[in-house]
Design an enzyme around this catalytic site. Structure first.
Site, PDB file in Angstrom:
ATOM      1  N   GLN A  66       0.819  -1.208   0.000  1.00  0.00           N
ATOM      2  CA  GLN A  66       0.000   0.000   0.000  1.00  0.00           C
ATOM      3  C   GLN A  66       0.849   1.252   0.000  1.00  0.00           C
ATOM      4  O   GLN A  66       0.567   2.221  -0.696  1.00  0.00           O
ATOM      5  CB  GLN A  66      -0.927   0.000   1.231  1.00  0.00           C
ATOM      6  CG  GLN A  66      -2.053  -0.988   1.146  1.00  0.00           C
ATOM      7  CD  GLN A  66      -2.874  -0.818  -0.106  1.00  0.00           C
ATOM      8  OE1 GLN A  66      -3.389   0.258  -0.377  1.00  0.00           O
ATOM      9  NE2 GLN A  66      -2.995  -1.874  -0.888  1.00  0.00           N
TER      10      GLN A  66
ATOM     11  N   HIS B 136       2.065   2.994  -3.249  1.00  0.00           N
ATOM     12  CA  HIS B 136       1.124   3.679  -4.134  1.00  0.00           C
ATOM     13  C   HIS B 136       1.375   5.177  -4.192  1.00  0.00           C
ATOM     14  O   HIS B 136       1.309   5.799  -5.252  1.00  0.00           O
ATOM     15  CB  HIS B 136      -0.319   3.462  -3.654  1.00  0.00           C
ATOM     16  CG  HIS B 136      -0.961   2.226  -4.186  1.00  0.00           C
ATOM     17  ND1 HIS B 136      -1.261   2.059  -5.509  1.00  0.00           N
ATOM     18  CD2 HIS B 136      -1.372   1.092  -3.564  1.00  0.00           C
ATOM     19  CE1 HIS B 136      -1.833   0.881  -5.693  1.00  0.00           C
ATOM     20  NE2 HIS B 136      -1.903   0.270  -4.524  1.00  0.00           N
TER      21      HIS B 136
ATOM     22  N   HIS C  85     -53.595  17.758  -3.762  1.00  0.00           N
ATOM     23  CA  HIS C  85     -53.261  16.359  -3.514  1.00  0.00           C
ATOM     24  C   HIS C  85     -54.506  15.611  -3.022  1.00  0.00           C
ATOM     25  O   HIS C  85     -54.840  14.525  -3.509  1.00  0.00           O
ATOM     26  CB  HIS C  85     -52.149  16.241  -2.453  1.00  0.00           C
ATOM     27  CG  HIS C  85     -50.767  16.480  -2.977  1.00  0.00           C
ATOM     28  ND1 HIS C  85     -50.379  17.668  -3.518  1.00  0.00           N
ATOM     29  CD2 HIS C  85     -49.680  15.659  -3.030  1.00  0.00           C
ATOM     30  CE1 HIS C  85     -49.111  17.594  -3.881  1.00  0.00           C
ATOM     31  NE2 HIS C  85     -48.659  16.371  -3.596  1.00  0.00           N
TER      32      HIS C  85
ATOM     33  N   GLU D 153     -10.113   1.092   3.889  1.00  0.00           N
ATOM     34  CA  GLU D 153     -10.402   0.691   2.513  1.00  0.00           C
ATOM     35  C   GLU D 153     -10.162  -0.812   2.358  1.00  0.00           C
ATOM     36  O   GLU D 153     -11.013  -1.538   1.851  1.00  0.00           O
ATOM     37  CB  GLU D 153      -9.498   1.470   1.566  1.00  0.00           C
ATOM     38  CG  GLU D 153      -9.644   1.097   0.104  1.00  0.00           C
ATOM     39  CD  GLU D 153      -8.590   1.764  -0.759  1.00  0.00           C
ATOM     40  OE1 GLU D 153      -8.775   1.776  -1.992  1.00  0.00           O
ATOM     41  OE2 GLU D 153      -7.576   2.250  -0.226  1.00  0.00           O
ATOM     42  N   HIS D 154      -8.993  -1.258   2.767  1.00  0.00           N
ATOM     43  CA  HIS D 154      -8.641  -2.682   2.741  1.00  0.00           C
ATOM     44  C   HIS D 154      -8.363  -3.154   4.163  1.00  0.00           C
ATOM     45  O   HIS D 154      -7.631  -2.499   4.899  1.00  0.00           O
ATOM     46  CB  HIS D 154      -7.373  -2.932   1.914  1.00  0.00           C
ATOM     47  CG  HIS D 154      -7.418  -2.376   0.526  1.00  0.00           C
ATOM     48  ND1 HIS D 154      -6.805  -1.185   0.174  1.00  0.00           N
ATOM     49  CD2 HIS D 154      -7.999  -2.842  -0.601  1.00  0.00           C
ATOM     50  CE1 HIS D 154      -7.002  -0.951  -1.109  1.00  0.00           C
ATOM     51  NE2 HIS D 154      -7.736  -1.940  -1.604  1.00  0.00           N
TER      52      HIS D 154
ATOM     53  N   ASP E  74      -6.834  -6.645  -5.739  1.00  0.00           N
ATOM     54  CA  ASP E  74      -6.504  -5.574  -6.672  1.00  0.00           C
ATOM     55  C   ASP E  74      -6.639  -6.017  -8.125  1.00  0.00           C
ATOM     56  O   ASP E  74      -6.971  -5.210  -8.992  1.00  0.00           O
ATOM     57  CB  ASP E  74      -5.060  -5.104  -6.449  1.00  0.00           C
ATOM     58  CG  ASP E  74      -4.980  -3.962  -5.458  1.00  0.00           C
ATOM     59  OD1 ASP E  74      -6.030  -3.430  -5.063  1.00  0.00           O
ATOM     60  OD2 ASP E  74      -3.849  -3.601  -5.077  1.00  0.00           O
TER      61      ASP E  74
END
Length: 435
Positions: free
Chosen positions: A260, A263, A421, A328-329, A362
């Site tokens: 990670q 990245h 209505h 996220e993960h 991934d």
């Protein structure tokens, strides 16, 4: 060096700090630039797109050069290794099979009281996919965005991606697009690409939904055009949180943390473990694996600023801290991951066991790798077929059914001061006098 924390209160503060690392306050100075780009593209179309592409990407294009030609698409297959082609095809097959299981189904229910209710799902007419590019290559991002759109039944899918040198697109990206069924591809990126997809230009069609990750300018542009079009999310830098016990291999965990961190300098890599010895072993292994890393400088920055190990009292405490962060993960590298799973409430994707690194998700496990970041997993989910679909309610009442509930509807309408209505129901349920 990867820091080790032993105090629960300090750990919570650090997790909050890391979750807020991409606060919108950081982006204030870029907002004016993005607003200018979006407004110019809306007003001037191709002319603005080409001007900003020259200014920011240093690519001098004409309108005729924006779309990738059929010849360039065909040539891409000759420019990649056979092994890579096979990997792309395998990933495409896996991702499509998973998303076909998730396709929402329309339904209609015929009640005994002459009431028909249902829900009808339909795809959007056009989807726009943003794929980061330039010097990088992200064929997996192409598959993860394009395949759900195709499975949803979107009739027209448009892809945009910035060019590298000599106005070329990475051939692996072009092959992945074709394997996913996309042939309409434009060589533009940045905020101008998002604006072009949202408002349309002389060359690029306007779409209904825009998906795909990008830098801060892309993210801000997606935020600005939301409402004109739908978007998948405002994605931030990637993050992984690993819960591990001594049954895990420190080298495996270290590699997953670095996977990670490599990245982006803002990527987060977090380990929660009840073992002090294991924490120190992973710390040592991270330092070891960083030596000679192909992206060492970038990865070291991420580890230094957003990498931590927290020593917890128990796996249950680890689960609570994970829920606070909403990663996220999430990797559960523990002896009995299925036993801890019920305690996990917030995570974009959960990877169970010692043989399931996040990299599996991934690339080709099947579930989408476009996931909520920065705590958004508390309320959001992965990109999927639903992103490219919307649903319409189906309602039908017979005369008898309307008469049965007519008084209730009129009472509610009158309570809200909406006379017409109430009248629209009254004139249907009350018999008209014969004339």
């Amino acid at each position: 060096m990867l820091r080790i924390l032993y105090q629960q209160a300090e750990a919570k503060d650090e997790l909050v700090r890391i979750a807020n690392r991409t606060s919108h306050d950081v982006a204030v100075e870029q907002e004016a630039t993005v607003k200018e780009i979006v407004s110019a593209v809306k007003e001037s179309g191709d002319q603005a797109v080409l001007a900003f592409t020259k200014k920011f990407d240093h690519q001098d294009l004409t309108s005729d050069q924006l779309r990738i030609s059929a010849a360039e698409l065909d040539a891409a297959y000759q420019q990649i290794d056979q092994s890579l082609l096979q990997a792309i095809q395998l990933a495409s097959k896996q991702v499509e099979a998973f998303h076909r299981q998730r396709t929402p189904k329309s339904w209609v229910q015929f009640g005994d009281n002459d009431v028909v209710l249902g829900k009808r799902y339909t795809a959007v007419d056009r989807a726009g996919l943003y794929v980061p590019g330039g010097r990088a290559s992200y064929p997996s991002t192409v598959l993860m965005n394009a395949i759900p759109a195709k499975v949803a039944g979107v009739p027209r899918i448009i892809m945009v991606t910035p060019t590298g040198e000599a106005q070329k697109i990475n051939p692996a990206v072009l092959v992945a697009a074709q394997e996913a069924g996309i042939e309409e591809i434009y060589r533009i990126g940045g905020a101008q690409a998002i604006a072009a997809l949202a408002y349309g230009t002389e060359t690029i069609p306007a779409v209904d939904v825009i998906t795909g990750p990008g830098n801060i300018y892309v993210t801000l542009a997606k935020k600005m055009v939301y409402g004109r079009v739908g978007i998948d999310s405002l994605a931030g830098p990637s993050e992984v949180l690993i819960i591990a016990d001594e049954s895990a291999d420190p080298a495996h965990v270290a590699a997953d943390l670095l996977a990670q961190a490599e990245h982006d300098p803002l990527a987060a890599a977090i380990l929660l473990t009840p073992s002090k010895d294991f924490a120190k072993a992973v710390q040592t292994e991270v330092s070891k694996q960083l030596q000679g890393h192909p992206r060492q400088e970038l990865t070291e920055k991420a580890i230094a600023h957003y990498g931590i190990v927290v020593v917890v009292d128990s796996l249950e405490d680890a689960a609570e801290l994970s829920n606070l962060f909403a990663p996220e993960h999430l990797e559960l590298e523990i002896d009995e991951p299925w036993e801890l799973l019920p305690q996990i409430r917030h995570a974009g994707a959960i990877f169970l066991g010692h043989s399931t690194p996040e990299a599996v998700g991934d690339y080709l496990a099947g579930p989408n790798h476009t996931l909520p970041t920065a705590g958004a997993a508390r309320y959001a989910s992965a990109l999927g077929v639903e992103t490219f679909m919307k649903h319409s309610s189906i309602i039908q009442y017979s005369e008898k059914a309307l008469r049965n509930v007519g008084d209730a509807i009129q009472s509610l309408a009158q309570a809200e001061g909406l006379a017409s209505h109430a009248e629209s129901v009254r004139i249907r349920v009350e018999k008209k006098p014969k004339g």
